[in-house]
Scaffold this motif. Structure first.
Motif, PDB file in Angstrom:
ATOM      1  N   ILE A   5      -7.387 -10.172  -1.212  1.00 33.14           N
ATOM      2  CA  ILE A   5      -6.289 -11.073  -1.515  1.00 33.14           C
ATOM      3  C   ILE A   5      -6.581 -11.879  -2.773  1.00 33.14           C
ATOM      4  CG2 ILE A   5      -4.999 -13.076  -0.673  1.00 33.14           C
ATOM      5  CD1 ILE A   5      -5.494 -11.961   2.180  1.00 33.14           C
ATOM      6  N   GLU A   6      -7.723 -12.505  -2.829  1.00 32.77           N
ATOM      7  CA  GLU A   6      -8.007 -13.428  -3.918  1.00 32.77           C
ATOM      8  C   GLU A   6      -8.684 -12.779  -5.117  1.00 32.77           C
ATOM      9  OE1 GLU A   6      -9.729 -17.139  -2.704  1.00 32.77           O
ATOM     10  OE2 GLU A   6      -8.879 -16.903  -0.710  1.00 32.77           O
ATOM     11  N   ASP A  62       9.490   7.135  -7.402  1.00 30.97           N
ATOM     12  CA  ASP A  62       9.969   5.754  -7.379  1.00 30.97           C
ATOM     13  C   ASP A  62       8.716   4.897  -7.568  1.00 30.97           C
ATOM     14  OD1 ASP A  62      11.450   3.436  -7.047  1.00 30.97           O
ATOM     15  OD2 ASP A  62      11.743   3.715  -4.884  1.00 30.97           O
ATOM     16  N   PRO A  63       8.318   4.635  -8.825  1.00 33.86           N
ATOM     17  CA  PRO A  63       7.008   4.031  -9.097  1.00 33.86           C
ATOM     18  C   PRO A  63       6.748   2.726  -8.350  1.00 33.86           C
ATOM     19  CG  PRO A  63       8.041   4.751 -11.131  1.00 33.86           C
ATOM     20  CD  PRO A  63       9.075   4.865 -10.055  1.00 33.86           C
ATOM     21  N   VAL A  64       5.536   2.649  -7.799  1.00 34.15           N
ATOM     22  CA  VAL A  64       5.080   1.485  -7.045  1.00 34.15           C
ATOM     23  C   VAL A  64       4.056   0.745  -7.902  1.00 34.15           C
ATOM     24  CG1 VAL A  64       3.815   0.767  -4.970  1.00 34.15           C
ATOM     25  CG2 VAL A  64       5.475   2.644  -4.848  1.00 34.15           C
ATOM     26  N   PHE A  65       4.149  -0.590  -7.881  1.00 38.23           N
ATOM     27  CA  PHE A  65       3.151  -1.381  -8.607  1.00 38.23           C
ATOM     28  C   PHE A  65       1.756  -1.036  -8.095  1.00 38.23           C
ATOM     29  CE2 PHE A  65       6.668  -4.533  -9.282  1.00 38.23           C
ATOM     30  CZ  PHE A  65       6.633  -4.531 -10.663  1.00 38.23           C
ATOM     31  N   LEU A  73       1.458 -12.153  -9.867  1.00 36.73           N
ATOM     32  CA  LEU A  73       1.587 -12.441  -8.436  1.00 36.73           C
ATOM     33  C   LEU A  73       2.262 -13.791  -8.212  1.00 36.73           C
ATOM     34  CD1 LEU A  73      -1.913 -11.236  -7.159  1.00 36.73           C
ATOM     35  CD2 LEU A  73       0.240  -9.949  -7.219  1.00 36.73           C
ATOM     36  N   GLU A  74       1.892 -14.783  -9.024  1.00 40.47           N
ATOM     37  CA  GLU A  74       2.515 -16.101  -8.913  1.00 40.47           C
ATOM     38  C   GLU A  74       3.991 -16.044  -9.287  1.00 40.47           C
ATOM     39  OE1 GLU A  74       0.084 -18.551 -11.455  1.00 40.47           O
ATOM     40  OE2 GLU A  74      -1.554 -18.621  -9.995  1.00 40.47           O
ATOM     41  N   TRP A  80      -1.341  -9.887  -3.357  1.00 38.79           N
ATOM     42  CA  TRP A  80      -1.778  -8.620  -3.940  1.00 38.79           C
ATOM     43  C   TRP A  80      -1.270  -7.439  -3.101  1.00 38.79           C
ATOM     44  CZ3 TRP A  80      -3.865  -6.519  -8.179  1.00 38.79           C
ATOM     45  CH2 TRP A  80      -4.421  -5.243  -8.071  1.00 38.79           C
ATOM     46  N   GLU A  81      -1.442  -7.555  -1.787  1.00 39.04           N
ATOM     47  CA  GLU A  81      -1.037  -6.462  -0.898  1.00 39.04           C
ATOM     48  C   GLU A  81       0.465  -6.212  -0.967  1.00 39.04           C
ATOM     49  OE1 GLU A  81      -3.055  -8.874  -0.002  1.00 39.04           O
ATOM     50  OE2 GLU A  81      -4.918  -7.902   0.581  1.00 39.04           O
ATOM     51  N   GLU A  82       1.253  -7.279  -0.962  1.00 40.43           N
ATOM     52  CA  GLU A  82       2.710  -7.133  -1.041  1.00 40.43           C
ATOM     53  C   GLU A  82       3.129  -6.521  -2.378  1.00 40.43           C
ATOM     54  OE1 GLU A  82       4.078 -10.978   1.641  1.00 40.43           O
ATOM     55  OE2 GLU A  82       3.429 -11.275  -0.436  1.00 40.43           O
ATOM     56  N   PHE A  83       2.544  -7.024  -3.449  1.00 36.93           N
ATOM     57  CA  PHE A  83       2.913  -6.562  -4.792  1.00 36.93           C
ATOM     58  C   PHE A  83       2.584  -5.083  -4.977  1.00 36.93           C
ATOM     59  CE2 PHE A  83       2.492  -6.321  -9.465  1.00 36.93           C
ATOM     60  CZ  PHE A  83       3.685  -6.924  -9.844  1.00 36.93           C
TER      61      PHE A  83
END
Length: 159
Positions: A5-6, A62-65, A73-74, A80-83
């Motif tokens: 995450i961090e 369908d490109p994924v980040f 992210l901000e 990070w996981e969601e993005f």
């Protein structure tokens, strides 16, 4: 879990991807994305903590980040996981999807496109104008197409 995450920049795959981002940027533009002469780990950390927004997506239909630095992210209000699970098109308003498609195709053909502006939407629905975006093709270690990345320092929230 905390490092996922961090501190995603500490992961071996992200260290390699960070180097691809830096090398591909220089390949297409002749410029340096940032001034770092350290180890690959130091480069990955500097990119993640950079004062500009940096994001990239892969080569899926369908490109994924597959990367977003801390500023990205901000701005999109995501972990990070969601993005890194989100298709990049989901950040674009429906009315701008065709313009985005044209932009990605132009960059794919030319290697990079500079001075793009457009409206994006965060996870909470906040819209913002991104300006002076540089979009480029990311190449892997064999100079094969690996996706696309975008860099920008200018954005304005739309109220």
């Amino acid at each position: 879990m905390t490092s996922m995450i961090e501190f995603p920049w500490q992961q071996e795959a992200i260290i390699r991807h960070s180097q691809r981002l830096v090398d591909s940027f220089q390949h297409w533009t002749g410029d340096y994305l940032l001034d770092v002469n350290g180890s690959p780990l130091e480069t990955a950390k500097a990119l993640f903590e950079a004062p500009f927004v940096l994001a990239s997506h892969g080569t899926e239909l369908d490109p994924v980040f597959n990367y977003g630095n801390r500023k990205a992210l901000e701005l999109w209000e995501l972990s990070w996981e969601e993005f890194t699970r989100m298709p990049s098109r989901k950040t674009v308003r429906n009315v701008e999807l065709e313009d985005r498609k044209r932009l990605l195709a132009e960059a794919a053909t030319k290697g990079f496109v500079n001075n793009y502006s457009g409206i994006r939407t965060s996870s909470s629905g906040q819209q913002f104008l991104i300006e002076n975006v540089l979009l480029w093709n990311v190449l892997d270690e064999q100079n094969q197409y690996y996706g696309q990345a975008a860099f920008f320092s200018n954005w304005k929230f739309i109220t």
